[in-house]
Design a protein around this motif. Structure first.
Motif, PDB file in Angstrom:
ATOM      1  N   HIS A  53     -61.091 -12.609  16.905  1.00  0.00           N
ATOM      2  CA  HIS A  53     -61.357 -13.526  18.246  1.00  0.00           C
ATOM      3  C   HIS A  53     -62.656 -13.803  18.318  1.00  0.00           C
ATOM      4  N   THR A  54     -62.798 -15.296  18.562  1.00  0.00           N
ATOM      5  CA  THR A  54     -64.170 -15.763  18.779  1.00  0.00           C
ATOM      6  C   THR A  54     -64.819 -15.519  20.164  1.00  0.00           C
ATOM      7  N   THR A  55     -64.189 -14.978  21.000  1.00  0.00           N
ATOM      8  CA  THR A  55     -64.719 -14.493  22.355  1.00  0.00           C
ATOM      9  C   THR A  55     -65.496 -13.329  22.201  1.00  0.00           C
ATOM     10  N   ALA A  56     -66.980 -13.380  22.395  1.00  0.00           N
ATOM     11  CA  ALA A  56     -67.650 -12.220  22.497  1.00  0.00           C
ATOM     12  C   ALA A  56     -67.547 -11.276  23.555  1.00  0.00           C
ATOM     13  N   VAL A  57     -67.685  -9.773  23.230  1.00  0.00           N
ATOM     14  CA  VAL A  57     -67.286  -8.934  24.461  1.00  0.00           C
ATOM     15  C   VAL A  57     -68.632  -8.151  24.609  1.00  0.00           C
ATOM     16  N   ILE A  58     -69.279  -7.806  25.869  1.00  0.00           N
ATOM     17  CA  ILE A  58     -70.357  -6.844  26.305  1.00  0.00           C
ATOM     18  C   ILE A  58     -69.633  -5.524  26.953  1.00  0.00           C
ATOM     19  N   ALA A  59     -69.958  -4.540  26.607  1.00  0.00           N
ATOM     20  CA  ALA A  59     -69.655  -3.411  27.019  1.00  0.00           C
ATOM     21  C   ALA A  59     -70.676  -2.665  27.855  1.00  0.00           C
ATOM     22  N   ASN A  60     -70.509  -2.280  29.318  1.00  0.00           N
ATOM     23  CA  ASN A  60     -71.359  -1.643  30.034  1.00  0.00           C
ATOM     24  C   ASN A  60     -70.726  -0.384  30.360  1.00  0.00           C
ATOM     25  N   TYR A  61     -71.602   0.727  29.805  1.00  0.00           N
ATOM     26  CA  TYR A  61     -70.922   2.189  30.064  1.00  0.00           C
ATOM     27  C   TYR A  61     -71.690   2.916  31.012  1.00  0.00           C
ATOM     28  N   ALA A  62     -70.868   3.612  31.776  1.00  0.00           N
ATOM     29  CA  ALA A  62     -71.468   4.501  32.971  1.00  0.00           C
ATOM     30  C   ALA A  62     -70.547   5.495  33.419  1.00  0.00           C
ATOM     31  N   SER A  63     -70.631   6.114  34.597  1.00  0.00           N
ATOM     32  CA  SER A  63     -69.504   6.943  35.226  1.00  0.00           C
ATOM     33  C   SER A  63     -68.778   5.990  35.624  1.00  0.00           C
ATOM     34  N   SER A  64     -67.275   6.343  35.660  1.00  0.00           N
ATOM     35  CA  SER A  64     -66.255   5.584  36.486  1.00  0.00           C
ATOM     36  C   SER A  64     -66.517   5.259  37.904  1.00  0.00           C
ATOM     37  N   SER A  65     -67.137   6.056  38.662  1.00  0.00           N
ATOM     38  CA  SER A  65     -67.437   5.884  39.884  1.00  0.00           C
ATOM     39  C   SER A  65     -68.370   4.843  40.211  1.00  0.00           C
ATOM     40  N   THR A  66     -69.779   4.944  39.519  1.00  0.00           N
ATOM     41  CA  THR A  66     -70.752   4.045  39.456  1.00  0.00           C
ATOM     42  C   THR A  66     -70.067   2.537  39.113  1.00  0.00           C
ATOM     43  N   LEU A  67     -69.169   2.390  38.207  1.00  0.00           N
ATOM     44  CA  LEU A  67     -68.838   1.066  37.599  1.00  0.00           C
ATOM     45  C   LEU A  67     -67.899   0.574  38.801  1.00  0.00           C
ATOM     46  N   ALA A  68     -67.080   1.265  39.343  1.00  0.00           N
ATOM     47  CA  ALA A  68     -66.134   0.886  40.310  1.00  0.00           C
ATOM     48  C   ALA A  68     -66.939   0.425  41.575  1.00  0.00           C
ATOM     49  N   ILE A 224     -57.723  -6.031  34.831  1.00  0.00           N
ATOM     50  CA  ILE A 224     -58.546  -6.841  34.653  1.00  0.00           C
ATOM     51  C   ILE A 224     -59.048  -7.176  36.097  1.00  0.00           C
ATOM     52  N   VAL A 225     -60.242  -7.319  36.273  1.00  0.00           N
ATOM     53  CA  VAL A 225     -60.839  -7.752  37.654  1.00  0.00           C
ATOM     54  C   VAL A 225     -60.478  -9.064  38.029  1.00  0.00           C
ATOM     55  N   ARG A 226     -59.907  -9.217  39.529  1.00  0.00           N
ATOM     56  CA  ARG A 226     -59.092 -10.186  40.017  1.00  0.00           C
ATOM     57  C   ARG A 226     -59.686 -11.506  39.756  1.00  0.00           C
ATOM     58  N   ASN A 227     -61.009 -11.462  39.963  1.00  0.00           N
ATOM     59  CA  ASN A 227     -61.899 -12.862  40.093  1.00  0.00           C
ATOM     60  C   ASN A 227     -62.002 -13.312  38.543  1.00  0.00           C
ATOM     61  N   ALA A 228     -61.571 -12.327  37.481  1.00  0.00           N
ATOM     62  CA  ALA A 228     -62.033 -12.740  36.365  1.00  0.00           C
ATOM     63  C   ALA A 228     -60.732 -12.847  35.353  1.00  0.00           C
ATOM     64  N   ASP A 229     -59.627 -13.015  36.078  1.00  0.00           N
ATOM     65  CA  ASP A 229     -58.468 -13.405  35.283  1.00  0.00           C
ATOM     66  C   ASP A 229     -58.514 -14.364  34.380  1.00  0.00           C
ATOM     67  N   SER A 230     -58.270 -14.479  33.034  1.00  0.00           N
ATOM     68  CA  SER A 230     -58.337 -15.567  32.117  1.00  0.00           C
ATOM     69  C   SER A 230     -57.619 -15.441  30.730  1.00  0.00           C
ATOM     70  N   PRO A 231     -57.439 -16.181  30.087  1.00  0.00           N
ATOM     71  CA  PRO A 231     -56.728 -16.286  28.850  1.00  0.00           C
ATOM     72  C   PRO A 231     -57.439 -15.245  27.905  1.00  0.00           C
ATOM     73  N   ASP A 232     -58.646 -15.485  27.941  1.00  0.00           N
ATOM     74  CA  ASP A 232     -59.435 -14.527  27.032  1.00  0.00           C
ATOM     75  C   ASP A 232     -59.425 -13.010  27.651  1.00  0.00           C
ATOM     76  N   ALA A 233     -59.377 -12.782  28.959  1.00  0.00           N
ATOM     77  CA  ALA A 233     -59.386 -11.606  29.398  1.00  0.00           C
ATOM     78  C   ALA A 233     -58.074 -10.586  29.115  1.00  0.00           C
ATOM     79  N   ARG A 234     -57.049 -11.666  29.215  1.00  0.00           N
ATOM     80  CA  ARG A 234     -55.662 -11.202  28.791  1.00  0.00           C
ATOM     81  C   ARG A 234     -55.427 -10.878  27.402  1.00  0.00           C
ATOM     82  N   ALA A 235     -56.130 -11.845  26.531  1.00  0.00           N
ATOM     83  CA  ALA A 235     -56.123 -11.456  25.020  1.00  0.00           C
ATOM     84  C   ALA A 235     -56.903 -10.044  24.933  1.00  0.00           C
ATOM     85  N   LEU A 236     -57.914  -9.882  25.333  1.00  0.00           N
ATOM     86  CA  LEU A 236     -58.598  -8.581  25.208  1.00  0.00           C
ATOM     87  C   LEU A 236     -57.789  -7.429  25.717  1.00  0.00           C
TER      88      LEU A 236
END
Length: 260
Positions: A53-68, A224-236
């Motif tokens: 896939h050509t779409t780049a992906v960045i991962a942000n890791y932390a505790s689930s609570s912090t991220l939510a 997928i986060v509601r405001n970020a729904d996209s074909p690329d997000a669905r592909a991932l």
């Protein structure tokens, strides 16, 4: 009608700018907010995704609570991968997940670990286990039960063993489960309670596995986060459920759930 060169250039730029903006948007990377316990496995999965896939992906890791909480406050996440159902429910109940995107993707186990070079022998986890003697003058590393899913599972397991009253004053509380693993790896504490996947490829050794019935199922939902729904997000999201991704997750110590 004759147009002078300046006017002609302006018209050409006006025509090209919308196309340039569209290309820039399509080139924007996806951002995945994921539980810290997924770091090694998900990095490998995302590398595999990038091969096709050509779409780049960045991962942000932390505790689930912090991220939510960050997502609830508007952080720019495209996908969220939690280490338990509670924090996914938190976002779901707030209406922050894209429709029909939520899946329970993975499972895990809870284990007692020590440093790889420790001389401690395997332990039988039962209510008569002398936890205080096993710890000696040291502490028990866990993700902070107040907000880290791995720590909450650890508390449930210790309560099931009737050992929480012994353990609570001796806890070394980490901000996430990877922090708990690091305390054990460095020999700063003799014992830790972490996920089974954390014992693979790290400097810790498993002394015992907690019975499944001692804690709630360890599930990893993704959405997928509601405001970020996209074909690329669905592909991932789809790629995370492929056999190629499943093989990486299994090799990293996770179980596949795929409840959809």
């Amino acid at each position: 009608m004759h147009l002078n060169p300046v006017t002609l250039l302006a018209l050409l730029l006006a025509l090209l700018l919308p196309q340039s903006s569209a290309m820039a948007r399509s080139a924007e990377p996806l951002t995945v907010y994921a539980a810290a316990s997924l770091t090694r496995a998900l990095d490998e999965v995302l590398d595999a995704f990038s091969q096709t896939h050509t779409t780049a992906v960045i991962a942000n890791y932390a505790s689930s609570s912090t991220l939510a909480r960050q997502i609830a406050q508007g952080a720019p996440a495209d996908l969220y991968l939690s280490a338990n159902l509670q924090w996914m429910d938190y976002l779901d109940n707030a209406g922050l997940l894209a429709q029909n995107s939520r899946r329970t993707l993975l499972g895990n186990r809870l284990v007692l670990v020590t440093a790889a070079n420790s001389t401690l022998a395997p332990i039988e986890l039962e209510p008569h286990w002398d936890l205080a003697a096993s710890l000696g003058d040291g502490r028990l590393a866990v993700g902070d039960p107040d907000h880290v899913p791995a720590g909450r599972y650890a508390q449930q397991a210790l309560e099931w063993l009737n050992l929480w009253s012994v353990a609570e004053p001796r806890l070394a509380r980490a901000n996430n489960v990877r922090g708990a693993v690091a305390l054990v790896e460095r020999g700063e504490v003799p014992l830790g309670i972490v996920y089974g996947s954390d014992a693979i490829g790290t400097g810790v050794r498993v002394l015992a596995q907690f019975p499944d019935q001692s804690h709630r199922p360890i599930d990893y939902p993704v959405a997928i986060v509601r405001n970020a729904d996209s074909p690329d997000a669905r592909a991932l999201l789809a790629f995370l459920q492929t056999p190629a991704a499943a093989e990486i997750f299994r090799r990293s110590g996770f179980d596949m759930r795929q409840d959809d």
